[in-house]
Write an enzyme that holds these catalytic residues in place. Structure first.
Site, short mmCIF file in Angstrom:
data_model
loop_
_atom_site.label_atom_id
_atom_site.label_comp_id
_atom_site.label_asym_id
_atom_site.label_seq_id
_atom_site.Cartn_x
_atom_site.Cartn_y
_atom_site.Cartn_z
N ARG A 101 -16.23 0.01 -23.22
CA ARG A 101 -16.11 1.28 -23.93
C ARG A 101 -16.24 2.39 -22.91
O ARG A 101 -17.25 2.49 -22.22
CB ARG A 101 -17.23 1.35 -24.95
N THR A 105 -14.97 8.89 -23.56
CA THR A 105 -14.16 8.93 -24.80
C THR A 105 -14.70 8.00 -25.89
O THR A 105 -14.36 8.15 -27.05
CB THR A 105 -12.71 8.48 -24.51
N ASP A 197 -28.45 -0.85 -25.22
CA ASP A 197 -27.24 -1.36 -24.56
C ASP A 197 -27.37 -2.88 -24.42
O ASP A 197 -28.12 -3.39 -23.58
CB ASP A 197 -27.07 -0.70 -23.19
N ASP A 200 -26.56 -4.54 -20.89
CA ASP A 200 -27.62 -4.30 -19.90
C ASP A 200 -28.87 -5.09 -20.22
O ASP A 200 -29.53 -5.63 -19.33
CB ASP A 200 -27.95 -2.80 -19.84
C1 PRP Z 1 -20.46 -2.73 -25.92
C2 PRP Z 1 -20.52 -3.87 -26.90
C3 PRP Z 1 -19.17 -3.82 -27.54
C4 PRP Z 1 -18.88 -2.34 -27.59
C5 PRP Z 1 -19.20 -1.84 -28.96
O1 PRP Z 1 -19.80 -3.09 -24.76
O2 PRP Z 1 -20.83 -5.09 -26.29
O3 PRP Z 1 -18.16 -4.51 -26.82
O4 PRP Z 1 -19.77 -1.72 -26.63
O5 PRP Z 1 -18.80 -0.55 -29.13
P1 PRP Z 1 -17.61 -0.12 -30.09
O6 PRP Z 1 -17.76 -0.87 -31.37
O7 PRP Z 1 -17.86 1.35 -30.26
O8 PRP Z 1 -16.31 -0.39 -29.39
P2 PRP Z 1 -19.84 -2.16 -23.46
O9 PRP Z 1 -18.73 -1.16 -23.47
O10 PRP Z 1 -21.22 -1.60 -23.30
O11 PRP Z 1 -19.47 -3.17 -22.30
P3 PRP Z 1 -20.29 -4.40 -21.70
O12 PRP Z 1 -20.23 -5.50 -22.73
O13 PRP Z 1 -19.49 -4.73 -20.48
O14 PRP Z 1 -21.69 -3.99 -21.39
N1 URA Z 2 -22.82 -0.76 -27.18
C1 URA Z 2 -24.09 -1.20 -27.12
O1 URA Z 2 -24.42 -2.02 -26.25
N2 URA Z 2 -24.98 -0.72 -28.00
C2 URA Z 2 -24.65 0.17 -28.96
O2 URA Z 2 -25.52 0.56 -29.76
C3 URA Z 2 -23.32 0.62 -29.00
C4 URA Z 2 -22.42 0.13 -28.11
#
Ligand code: PRP
Ligand code: URA
Length: 206
Positions: A101, A105, A197, A200
């Site tokens: 994400r 944006t 997160d 993380d």
């Molecule tokens: C997080 C999560 C989802 C997304 C959710 O990933 O694991 O994939 O955000 O958000 P959304 O429903 O608003 O799209 P992130 O972008 O943090 O990436 P990562 O898994 O690489 O940490």
């Molecule tokens: N991605 C995450 O890891 N946590 C949230 O709450 C939203 C997006």
């Protein structure tokens, strides 16, 4: 449509995984355990076939899973749920989809995909701990449907009304299975109260 798993064991583990003092080792273990419970429910409607098995005593009429299961972790956080679901269905194939994400944006950015050849009667199970705005999940469903997927379910640990509405609007045929529908999204599009997160926390990167 969505299904919220409210089993006491799931609620208990959810309390532990939400705790900001839970470190990455325990967070990963809990993600695996919670995923097993949710997936158990999500796989309830897969197709079965009749088989005959010879026990030490007699022939038994049994059933085995006939659907061709494809688990789809959304990288990176979805990987934290893979062990849990493969514990239930170890012969499932795995299709990786890379999606993050954009921090500004909040829109999903696709960066990787590796899917198995499409087969008849495939059921795709998307796994991602967080379904927040729903952008990443909707984009992954779009991608799977472009490849011919017809039967798709989503397994997430925590979601919120905004994300469920986005998935329902774009893909009314897809059911979301979750351990919790939380309250709302904050200004940073994080789920409240959520888990923070998830990527993380799973991988200890912050
Ligand atoms: C997080 C999560 C989802 C997304 C959710 O990933 O694991 O994939 O955000 O958000 P959304 O429903 O608003 O799209 P992130 O972008 O943090 O990436 P990562 O898994 O690489 O940490
Ligand atoms: N991605 C995450 O890891 N946590 C949230 O709450 C939203 C997006």
């Amino acid at each position: 449509m969505h299904v919220e798993i409210k089993h006491p064991c799931v609620l208990h583990k959810l309390a532990l995984i939400r705790d900001k003092n839970t470190g990455h080792k325990l967070f990963r273990e809990l993600a695996t355990e919670i995923t097993m419970f949710i997936s158990y429910e999500a796989l309830k409607n897969v197709e079965l076939q009749n088989v005959q098995v010879e026990t030490p005593v007699a022939m038994a009429n049994c059933k085995t899973i006939a659907s061709n299961l494809v688990v789809v972790p959304i990288l990176r956080a979805g990987v934290g749920m893979l062990e849990g679901i493969l514990g239930l269905v170890p012969t499932a194939r795995v299709a990786f989809v890379g999606m993050y994400r954009d921090e500004k944006t909040k829109l999903p950015v696709a960066y990787y995909k590796k899917l198995p050849e499409s087969r008849d009667n495939s059921v795709y199970i998307i796994i991602d701990p967080m379904l927040a705005t729903g952008g990443s999940t909707v984009a992954t469903i779009d991608l799977l449907k472009e490849q011919g997927a017809q039967s798709i379910v989503v397994v997430c640990i925590v979601t919120c009304p905004e994300g469920l509405e986005a998935v329902e609007k774009a893909h009314p045929d897809v059911t979301v299975y979750t351990a919790s529908v939380d309250d709302h999204l904050n200004d940073h599009k994080y789920i409240v109260p959520g888990l923070g997160d998830a990527g993380d926390r799973l991988f200890g990167t912050k």
